[in-house]
Design a protein around this motif. Structure first.
Motif, PDB file in Angstrom:
ATOM      1  N   TYR A 184      -0.023  -4.049  -3.666  1.00  0.00           N
ATOM      2  CA  TYR A 184      -1.310  -3.469  -3.837  1.00  0.00           C
ATOM      3  C   TYR A 184      -1.795  -3.167  -2.175  1.00  0.00           C
ATOM      4  N   SER A 243       0.829   5.286  -4.339  1.00  0.00           N
ATOM      5  CA  SER A 243       0.310   4.559  -5.174  1.00  0.00           C
ATOM      6  C   SER A 243       0.482   5.173  -6.475  1.00  0.00           C
ATOM      7  N   SER A 282      -5.501  -0.137  -4.797  1.00  0.00           N
ATOM      8  CA  SER A 282      -4.672   0.833  -5.247  1.00  0.00           C
ATOM      9  C   SER A 282      -3.233  -0.127  -5.531  1.00  0.00           C
ATOM     10  N   LYS A 331       0.608   0.006  -6.423  1.00  0.00           N
ATOM     11  CA  LYS A 331       2.137   0.506  -5.904  1.00  0.00           C
ATOM     12  C   LYS A 331       3.026   0.495  -6.941  1.00  0.00           C
TER      13      LYS A 331
END
Length: 105
Positions: free
Chosen positions: A18, A32, A84, A86
């Protein structure tokens, strides 16, 4: 709030997959799978992140809580307006989207 979204955020935090913070989110948006935004994000920043996400074809999800609550969920004492993730399976993404749509209707 979407329990599945909270679980997925916690799992991403544990795995280190993240990025959080508005600047970090914008810079990592291309790598992302999804962007999570708190409901207390500033309008100007929100537009910037949504535009970058749209250009990169990355979905954005609205976390139904403040930046303080999102920060707590991430295990930090700081406010987090944008996050975000990933890693996220397509199945989980569809399930989260469906769960959030159900809550808003």
């Amino acid at each position: 709030m979407a329990k599945l979204l909270e679980k997925i955020i916690k799992d991403a935090i544990e795995d280190g997959k993240y990025s959080f913070g508005t600047k970090e989110t914008i810079s990592t948006i291309k790598s992302s799978k999804v962007v999570v935004l708190s409901n207390s994000i500033q309008e100007k920043t929100l537009e910037k992140i949504q535009e970058a996400a749209k250009n990169s074809k990355v979905p954005t999800l609205q976390y139904n809580g403040s930046s303080v609550e999102l920060g707590r969920l991430c295990g930090t004492q700081f406010r987090i307006s944008a996050l975000s993730l990933k890693t996220l399976s397509d199945t989980n993404l569809k399930a989260i989207t469906k769960e959030l749509e159900t809550e808003t209707n």
